[in-house]
Design a protein around this motif. Structure first.
Motif, PDB file in Angstrom:
ATOM      1  N   PRO A   1      -4.316   6.950  -3.327  1.00  0.00           N
ATOM      2  CA  PRO A   1      -3.883   5.689  -2.716  1.00  0.00           C
ATOM      3  C   PRO A   1      -3.511   4.691  -3.802  1.00  0.00           C
ATOM      4  O   PRO A   1      -4.201   4.577  -4.818  1.00  0.00           O
ATOM      5  CB  PRO A   1      -5.116   5.209  -1.936  1.00  0.00           C
ATOM      6  CG  PRO A   1      -6.066   6.360  -1.937  1.00  0.00           C
ATOM      7  CD  PRO A   1      -5.751   7.186  -3.122  1.00  0.00           C
TER       8      PRO A   1
ATOM      9  N   ASP B   1      -4.072  -0.415   4.590  1.00  0.00           N
ATOM     10  CA  ASP B   1      -4.800   0.451   3.671  1.00  0.00           C
ATOM     11  C   ASP B   1      -5.041   1.828   4.296  1.00  0.00           C
ATOM     12  O   ASP B   1      -5.059   1.983   5.513  1.00  0.00           O
ATOM     13  CB  ASP B   1      -6.151  -0.178   3.312  1.00  0.00           C
ATOM     14  CG  ASP B   1      -5.980  -1.473   2.537  1.00  0.00           C
ATOM     15  OD1 ASP B   1      -4.959  -1.605   1.835  1.00  0.00           O
ATOM     16  OD2 ASP B   1      -6.865  -2.349   2.643  1.00  0.00           O
ATOM     17  N   VAL B   2      -5.231   2.801   3.424  1.00  0.00           N
ATOM     18  CA  VAL B   2      -5.520   4.169   3.857  1.00  0.00           C
ATOM     19  C   VAL B   2      -6.986   4.467   3.539  1.00  0.00           C
ATOM     20  O   VAL B   2      -7.411   4.347   2.399  1.00  0.00           O
ATOM     21  CB  VAL B   2      -4.605   5.181   3.143  1.00  0.00           C
ATOM     22  CG1 VAL B   2      -4.932   6.598   3.593  1.00  0.00           C
ATOM     23  CG2 VAL B   2      -3.139   4.853   3.400  1.00  0.00           C
TER      24      VAL B   2
ATOM     25  N   LEU C   1       1.016   5.778  -1.022  1.00  0.00           N
ATOM     26  CA  LEU C   1       0.333   7.033  -1.310  1.00  0.00           C
ATOM     27  C   LEU C   1       1.161   7.813  -2.318  1.00  0.00           C
ATOM     28  O   LEU C   1       2.382   7.958  -2.162  1.00  0.00           O
ATOM     29  CB  LEU C   1       0.167   7.872  -0.041  1.00  0.00           C
ATOM     30  CG  LEU C   1      -0.827   7.350   1.008  1.00  0.00           C
ATOM     31  CD1 LEU C   1      -0.637   8.107   2.306  1.00  0.00           C
ATOM     32  CD2 LEU C   1      -2.258   7.499   0.497  1.00  0.00           C
ATOM     33  N   TYR C   2       0.499   8.291  -3.360  1.00  0.00           N
ATOM     34  CA  TYR C   2       1.122   9.208  -4.322  1.00  0.00           C
ATOM     35  C   TYR C   2       0.607  10.597  -3.993  1.00  0.00           C
ATOM     36  O   TYR C   2      -0.598  10.849  -4.011  1.00  0.00           O
ATOM     37  CB  TYR C   2       0.744   8.808  -5.740  1.00  0.00           C
ATOM     38  CG  TYR C   2       1.039   9.849  -6.794  1.00  0.00           C
ATOM     39  CD1 TYR C   2       2.330  10.088  -7.236  1.00  0.00           C
ATOM     40  CD2 TYR C   2      -0.006  10.591  -7.363  1.00  0.00           C
ATOM     41  CE1 TYR C   2       2.585  11.045  -8.211  1.00  0.00           C
ATOM     42  CE2 TYR C   2       0.241  11.544  -8.341  1.00  0.00           C
ATOM     43  CZ  TYR C   2       1.543  11.763  -8.757  1.00  0.00           C
ATOM     44  OH  TYR C   2       1.790  12.712  -9.724  1.00  0.00           O
ATOM     45  N   ILE C   3       1.512  11.500  -3.650  1.00  0.00           N
ATOM     46  CA  ILE C   3       1.125  12.836  -3.197  1.00  0.00           C
ATOM     47  C   ILE C   3       1.883  13.882  -4.011  1.00  0.00           C
ATOM     48  O   ILE C   3       3.100  13.810  -4.154  1.00  0.00           O
ATOM     49  CB  ILE C   3       1.429  13.029  -1.694  1.00  0.00           C
ATOM     50  CG1 ILE C   3       0.706  11.950  -0.867  1.00  0.00           C
ATOM     51  CG2 ILE C   3       1.016  14.422  -1.238  1.00  0.00           C
ATOM     52  CD1 ILE C   3       1.114  11.941   0.586  1.00  0.00           C
TER      53      ILE C   3
ATOM     54  N   VAL D   1      -3.770  13.561  -3.936  1.00  0.00           N
ATOM     55  CA  VAL D   1      -3.432  12.390  -3.133  1.00  0.00           C
ATOM     56  C   VAL D   1      -4.135  11.185  -3.752  1.00  0.00           C
ATOM     57  O   VAL D   1      -5.356  11.196  -3.923  1.00  0.00           O
ATOM     58  CB  VAL D   1      -3.869  12.537  -1.655  1.00  0.00           C
ATOM     59  CG1 VAL D   1      -3.528  11.260  -0.882  1.00  0.00           C
ATOM     60  CG2 VAL D   1      -3.221  13.755  -1.017  1.00  0.00           C
TER      61      VAL D   1
ATOM     62  N   LEU E   1      -0.883  10.864   9.400  1.00  0.00           N
ATOM     63  CA  LEU E   1      -0.795   9.407   9.339  1.00  0.00           C
ATOM     64  C   LEU E   1      -0.613   8.812  10.734  1.00  0.00           C
ATOM     65  O   LEU E   1      -1.192   7.760  11.066  1.00  0.00           O
ATOM     66  CB  LEU E   1       0.359   8.981   8.427  1.00  0.00           C
ATOM     67  CG  LEU E   1       0.199   9.334   6.935  1.00  0.00           C
ATOM     68  CD1 LEU E   1       1.434   8.901   6.146  1.00  0.00           C
ATOM     69  CD2 LEU E   1      -1.045   8.681   6.350  1.00  0.00           C
TER      70      LEU E   1
ATOM     71  N   LEU F   1      -5.503  14.420   4.232  1.00  0.00           N
ATOM     72  CA  LEU F   1      -4.255  14.752   3.548  1.00  0.00           C
ATOM     73  C   LEU F   1      -4.489  15.783   2.450  1.00  0.00           C
ATOM     74  O   LEU F   1      -3.681  16.696   2.252  1.00  0.00           O
ATOM     75  CB  LEU F   1      -3.630  13.487   2.954  1.00  0.00           C
ATOM     76  CG  LEU F   1      -3.138  12.439   3.960  1.00  0.00           C
ATOM     77  CD1 LEU F   1      -2.705  11.169   3.242  1.00  0.00           C
ATOM     78  CD2 LEU F   1      -1.976  12.991   4.792  1.00  0.00           C
ATOM     79  N   CYS F   2      -5.584  15.633   1.730  1.00  0.00           N
ATOM     80  CA  CYS F   2      -5.914  16.593   0.672  1.00  0.00           C
ATOM     81  C   CYS F   2      -6.138  17.997   1.232  1.00  0.00           C
ATOM     82  O   CYS F   2      -5.940  19.003   0.537  1.00  0.00           O
ATOM     83  CB  CYS F   2      -7.166  16.143  -0.085  1.00  0.00           C
ATOM     84  SG  CYS F   2      -6.900  14.709  -1.149  1.00  0.00           S
TER      85      CYS F   2
ATOM     86  N   SER G   1       0.848  -1.195   0.000  1.00  0.00           N
ATOM     87  CA  SER G   1       0.000   0.000   0.000  1.00  0.00           C
ATOM     88  C   SER G   1       0.884   1.245   0.000  1.00  0.00           C
ATOM     89  O   SER G   1       1.824   1.338   0.779  1.00  0.00           O
ATOM     90  CB  SER G   1      -0.906   0.013   1.234  1.00  0.00           C
ATOM     91  OG  SER G   1      -1.814  -1.067   1.181  1.00  0.00           O
TER      92      SER G   1
ATOM     93  N   VAL H   1      -7.424  10.086   3.468  1.00  0.00           N
ATOM     94  CA  VAL H   1      -7.083  10.729   2.195  1.00  0.00           C
ATOM     95  C   VAL H   1      -7.642  12.147   2.157  1.00  0.00           C
ATOM     96  O   VAL H   1      -6.964  13.093   1.741  1.00  0.00           O
ATOM     97  CB  VAL H   1      -7.622   9.902   1.002  1.00  0.00           C
ATOM     98  CG1 VAL H   1      -7.456  10.678  -0.309  1.00  0.00           C
ATOM     99  CG2 VAL H   1      -6.897   8.567   0.914  1.00  0.00           C
TER     100      VAL H   1
END
Length: 526
Positions: A523, A503-504, A455-457, A521, A473, A512-513, A453, A509
């Motif tokens: 996942p 998992d997120v 995260l693309y940020i 963001v 997180l 984070l956004c 798992s 999410v």
């Protein structure tokens, strides 16, 4: 884990012996009814067949574990190829095991037509001595027209040239260089029909070849032509052939295959100048052994090693190539998954590039792995077999590019995808020739392992962001496994790839956004 194969048609015992020698559990159950086969097929990883078993869409829907269907022989018209492909099932045949046998049968029928052997035999055994009735023709100096010049057709050409015949071949896939090598004239169909004294067919039955000897084309043929078909039923309009024989325009015909089989009745039966055999092209003891051995070896290589030989619905990948390509395919699939998950539905094209050491390899499996990763974002149960099919369904334009040069990395696989907004690119390499690593994502240099798992940020490169990310997180009790950063320029756009344990949720999410400077963001799951 036990691998199981079912042999559902009568086959030489050497096939089962090979499976067992390779450690595969095999059951031999020829003669099952469709319902009986459907009831048990879900227990098997592989299905070995000849021509009796019909692998239908309904059967495939019951075959939850099935990975490969192996046809001991050439023709696969008893297998629903589109349905198998859509379910990710490899379909293999053995095109070389009975090539010589089938070619020899075609030559035998050509001799039989030339010298009216069946009719002369029947007359003589009936007590007649009709020596003057059976006036044949020589083959020497005659022109043989080959429709199809592949495995079998090329053998027929060789034998015919040995008989001092001239050979003209119609085959869209025959290159001029190969024609010269074989010693045949490459011609268009109309010229073949005009020139040929004998015509023999050696092409599969497709939408393009169905009724290739139609009523119209038979009319174009040279008067007195003799026709042989040991390929597939349906290549000749049988009603038109009957009329052409009756009129004398066709001087003789010999069919080993029919539109409907078993052919227990046909308008051609009893027609003067007509010879028939009951689909005997592959019926020699040598051929039966050869195709049984080959299908067992091919299926075993696939199920145990990942090798793909003589597949009709995916690129070949030899058992020797598979271990070397395995890490590249893992890298390629991860790159495809990354792009698919980040960009979603908007992908219109995909270009797969290989560079350095990767350029020395078979690129087709690498492209297939990219598409498997890419299409996995849109559909469940996607693999290298059905991914190109799904990509085509979605109208995806797929290209392959090979660079012989070696750049910053000794080996590189790159995927460039086109969207309405333009093109973007991701690239990866192998560490130690086995560990996939992402090295470029949309023009930002990173070094990241794509695993589990993540995260693309995308965010603004500002002080304090990493701390704020870690706080969100941490409060959600999500542990950070690895943290990889890259940026276009100081103070500009930055990219973070964060591997996490577990998992997120959508709520996290959203949090984070909401952080200052965060633009995107996504996942990810690998």
């Amino acid at each position: 884990m036990t691998v199981r194969v079912l042999i559902s048609d009568k086959m030489d015992p050497k096939a089962a012996a090979i499976f067992r020698e390779r450690g595969i559990e095999v059951d031999e159950k020829p003669g099952l009814t469709p319902d009986e086969l459907k009831a048990i097929i879900g227990d098997y990883d592989g299905l070995a067949i000849r021509s009796a078993t019909k692998v239908t869409k309904a059967l495939l829907e019951s075959a939850a574990k099935l990975k490969v269907v192996g046809r001991a022989g050439i023709g696969v018209d008893n297998v629903d190829i589109p349905a198998a492909t859509a379910r990710g099932v490899v379909v293999m045949n053995t095109p070389f095991g009975n090539s010589i046998t089938t070619a020899e049968h075609a030559i035998a029928l050509m001799f039989a037509l030339a010298r009216q052997l069946p009719e002369a035999d029947a007359s003589t055994q009936a007590g007649k001595w009709e020596k003057n009735r059976f006036m044949g023709v020589e083959l020497t100096g005659k022109t043989l027209g080959l429709i199809g010049c592949g495995n079998i057709g090329s053998i027929v050409a060789s034998r015919a040239l040995g008989l001092k015949m001239k050979v003209a071949a119609f085959d869209p896939f025959l290159t001029p260089e190969r024609a010269v090598e074989l010693g045949v004239d490459k011609v268009e169909l109309d010229e073949l029909l005009r020139r040929a004294d004998f015509i023999t067919l050696h092409t599969p039955l497709t939408d393009q070849t169905r009724n290739i000897l139609s009523r119209e084309n038979l009319a174009k043929a040279k008067a007195g032509v003799r026709i042989i078909n040991c390929a597939r039923g349906g290549l000749i309009d049988e009603g038109a052939l009957k009329d052409a024989l009756d009129s004398g325009h066709v001087g003789g015909a010999a069919l080993d295959v029919f539109m409907t089989e078993p052919a227990t009745a046909s308008p051609l039966f009893g027609t003067p100048g007509f010879i028939s055999t009951p689909h005997l092209g592959a019926s020699t003891s040598e051929a039966q052994v050869n195709v049984a051995i080959q299908v067992a070896e091919q299926m075993s290589d696939f199920l145990l090693l990942g090798g793909v030989t003589n597949a009709v619905n995916m690129p070949s990948l030899s058992a020797e190539e598979a271990p070397r390509l395995k890490p590249y395919m893992a890298l390629a699939e991860k790159l495809g998954k990354l792009v698919g998950q980040v960009l979603g539905e908007g992908i219109r094209s995909a270009s797969v590039e290989v560079e350095g050491a990767a350029a020395e390899l078979n690129q087709k499996p690498i492209t297939g792995a990219v598409l498997a990763g890419l299409m996995g974002s849109y559909s469940d149960s996607v693999n290298m077999v059905n991914a190109p099919f799904l990509a085509k369904e979605r109208g995806l334009d797929v290209r392959e590019v090979r660079h012989e040069r070696e750049g910053d990395y000794h080996t590189l696989v790159a995927v460039t995808v086109g969207t309405a907004a333009g093109e973007v690119r991701v690239a990866g390499t192998l560490f130690g020739n086995k560990a996939p690593r992402l090295v470029d994502i949309f023009g930002v240099g990173v070094e990241a392992e794509l695993t589990g798992s993540m995260l693309y940020i995308v965010n603004s490169d500002e002080p304090g962001f990493i701390g704020k990310l870690g706080t969100v997180l941490g409060e959600a009790e999500i542990n950070i496994a690895t943290f990889n950063l890259g940026r276009r320029a100081a103070g500009g756009e930055a990219v973070a790839l964060v591997a996490v344990d577990g998992d997120v949720s959508r709520g996290v999410v959203a949090q984070l956004c909401a952080l200052p400077g965060v633009r995107e963001v996504v996942p990810l799951s690998f």
